[in-house]
Design a protein around this motif. Structure first.
Motif, PDB file in Angstrom:
ATOM      1  N   ILE A   1     -25.672  -8.409  -8.866  1.00  0.00           N
ATOM      2  CA  ILE A   1     -24.586  -7.835  -9.565  1.00  0.00           C
ATOM      3  C   ILE A   1     -24.768  -6.437  -9.977  1.00  0.00           C
ATOM      4  CG2 ILE A   1     -24.215 -10.411 -10.830  1.00  0.00           C
ATOM      5  CD1 ILE A   1     -25.520  -9.069 -13.404  1.00  0.00           C
ATOM      6  N   THR A   2     -23.575  -5.969 -10.393  1.00  0.00           N
ATOM      7  CA  THR A   2     -23.059  -4.656 -10.743  1.00  0.00           C
ATOM      8  C   THR A   2     -22.102  -4.658 -12.128  1.00  0.00           C
ATOM      9  OG1 THR A   2     -22.907  -2.481 -10.041  1.00  0.00           O
ATOM     10  CG2 THR A   2     -21.218  -4.243  -9.209  1.00  0.00           C
ATOM     11  N   ALA A   3     -22.446  -3.587 -12.821  1.00  0.00           N
ATOM     12  CA  ALA A   3     -21.426  -3.285 -13.987  1.00  0.00           C
ATOM     13  C   ALA A   3     -21.308  -1.768 -14.015  1.00  0.00           C
ATOM     14  CB  ALA A   3     -21.921  -3.853 -15.139  1.00  0.00           C
TER      15      ALA A   3
ATOM     16  N   PRO B   1     -27.759  -0.531  -9.914  1.00  0.00           N
ATOM     17  CA  PRO B   1     -27.365  -1.535  -9.329  1.00  0.00           C
ATOM     18  C   PRO B   1     -27.567  -1.413  -8.006  1.00  0.00           C
ATOM     19  CG  PRO B   1     -25.520  -0.423  -9.849  1.00  0.00           C
ATOM     20  CD  PRO B   1     -26.617   0.579 -10.388  1.00  0.00           C
TER      21      PRO B   1
ATOM     22  N   ASN C   1     -25.203  -0.422 -17.767  1.00  0.00           N
ATOM     23  CA  ASN C   1     -26.716  -1.314 -18.513  1.00  0.00           C
ATOM     24  C   ASN C   1     -27.655  -0.682 -19.065  1.00  0.00           C
ATOM     25  OD1 ASN C   1     -28.234  -3.591 -18.400  1.00  0.00           O
ATOM     26  ND2 ASN C   1     -28.199  -3.801 -16.068  1.00  0.00           N
TER      27      ASN C   1
ATOM     28  N   TRP D   1     -19.398  -7.981 -21.204  1.00  0.00           N
ATOM     29  CA  TRP D   1     -20.170  -7.208 -20.421  1.00  0.00           C
ATOM     30  C   TRP D   1     -19.313  -7.251 -18.894  1.00  0.00           C
ATOM     31  CZ3 TRP D   1     -24.602  -7.991 -16.561  1.00  0.00           C
ATOM     32  CH2 TRP D   1     -25.169  -6.825 -16.225  1.00  0.00           C
TER      33      TRP D   1
ATOM     34  N   GLN E   1     -30.561 -10.772 -16.206  1.00  0.00           N
ATOM     35  CA  GLN E   1     -30.661  -9.794 -14.942  1.00  0.00           C
ATOM     36  C   GLN E   1     -31.674  -8.715 -15.014  1.00  0.00           C
ATOM     37  OE1 GLN E   1     -29.333  -6.600 -15.448  1.00  0.00           O
ATOM     38  NE2 GLN E   1     -28.885  -7.140 -17.750  1.00  0.00           N
TER      39      GLN E   1
ATOM     40  N   ALA F   1     -21.695 -13.742 -13.319  1.00  0.00           N
ATOM     41  CA  ALA F   1     -21.157 -12.572 -13.343  1.00  0.00           C
ATOM     42  C   ALA F   1     -19.881 -12.728 -14.311  1.00  0.00           C
ATOM     43  CB  ALA F   1     -20.709 -11.797 -12.178  1.00  0.00           C
TER      44      ALA F   1
ATOM     45  N   ALA G   1     -19.596  -7.526 -15.764  1.00  0.00           N
ATOM     46  CA  ALA G   1     -20.404  -7.710 -14.836  1.00  0.00           C
ATOM     47  C   ALA G   1     -19.419  -8.379 -13.624  1.00  0.00           C
ATOM     48  CB  ALA G   1     -21.794  -8.457 -14.861  1.00  0.00           C
TER      49      ALA G   1
ATOM     50  N   TRP H   1     -20.867 -13.248 -17.977  1.00  0.00           N
ATOM     51  CA  TRP H   1     -20.969 -12.273 -18.632  1.00  0.00           C
ATOM     52  C   TRP H   1     -19.777 -11.176 -18.977  1.00  0.00           C
ATOM     53  CZ3 TRP H   1     -25.954 -12.226 -15.391  1.00  0.00           C
ATOM     54  CH2 TRP H   1     -27.104 -12.234 -16.114  1.00  0.00           C
TER      55      TRP H   1
END
Length: 174
Positions: A134-136, A146, A139, A123, A68, A115, A125, A118
C-alpha cells in the motif's frame, strides 16, 4: 474457545468475550482522559530472541489485527524471520493483549479492502501500482518509502483485564 478465568482466586467473574469483540468492532477507545488513549503496541521477536515493542497504526477488522510497515524496519524484518507477535490495545474499560502470527498479505483484493478501511478511518491509504503493498501521501518517516507491506495477525489467544466493576482478568485461547 478455551476460557481461563485468571481472576477467579480473587473472586472476579470471567470476562465475556462477545462484549470485548463488540467494543473492538466499534473502534472503542479508552476513557477520553486515558493516557495514551489511541496507542496500539506491537511486540515482535528480535534475532537474538529479545522483544521489540513499538507503537503501530494497527487496525482491528474481521476479527484480526492488520498493520503495515516498510521492509527495512525492525518489525518488518522481525516478522519476516519469525511471525510470532503480540498486539496490546486499550479499549473502553479494558486492556487487551493478543498473541498470534503475522502473515504478509499479498492478495490484491485483501490489500484493496484494508487500504479502503484505513482510508475510511482517516489515513488515505491505497494499493500501490504493483499490487504488492500500500501507499499513502504520508506515513511515519521510520517506515521508509512506499510501498509498505501489510500484515494480518491471526490471534491464537487474548488476555483481557477489565478496569470497570466488577473487574476481571481472563485468557482466551482460540
Amino acid at each position: 474457545m478455551e476460557i481461563i478465568n485468571i481472576g477467579k482466586a480473587d473472586g472476579l467473574p470471567p470476562v465475556e468475550w462477545d462484549g470485548i469483540v463488540e467494543k473492538l468492532d466499534a473502534g472503542s477507545a479508552p476513557a477520553p482522559d486515558g493516557i495514551n488513549a489511541r496507542t496500539t503496541w506491537l511486540a515482535t521477536v528480535n534475532e537474538d530472541g529479545s522483544p521489540h515493542v513499538t507503537a503501530v497504526g494497527a487496525m482491528w477488522l474481521d476479527g484480526r489485527f492488520w498493520f503495515q510497515t516498510g521492509t527495512g524496519t525492525r518489525k518488518g524484518r522481525n516478522v519476516a524471520r519469525d511471525p510470532r507477535c503480540s498486539v496490546a490495545v486499550s479499549i473502553r474499560d479494558a486492556d487487551v493483549v493478543f498473541e498470534g502470527d503475522a502473515t504478509r498479505v499479498s492478495d490484491p483484493a485483501a490489500l484493496a479492502r484494508i487500504a479502503r478501511a484505513w482510508a475510511d478511518s482517516g489515513w488515505p491509504a491505497k494499493p500501490d501500482e504493483s499490487g504488492s503493498g500500500i501507499t499513502a501521501p504520508f506515513n511515519a518517516p521510520s517506515q521508509g518509502p512506499p510501498p509498505w507491506n501489510v500484515y494480518r495477525i491471526e490471534p491464537r489467544s487474548a488476555t483481557v483485564a477489565l478496569s470497570s466493576d466488577p473487574g476481571g482478568l481472563t485468557r482466551f485461547r482460540f
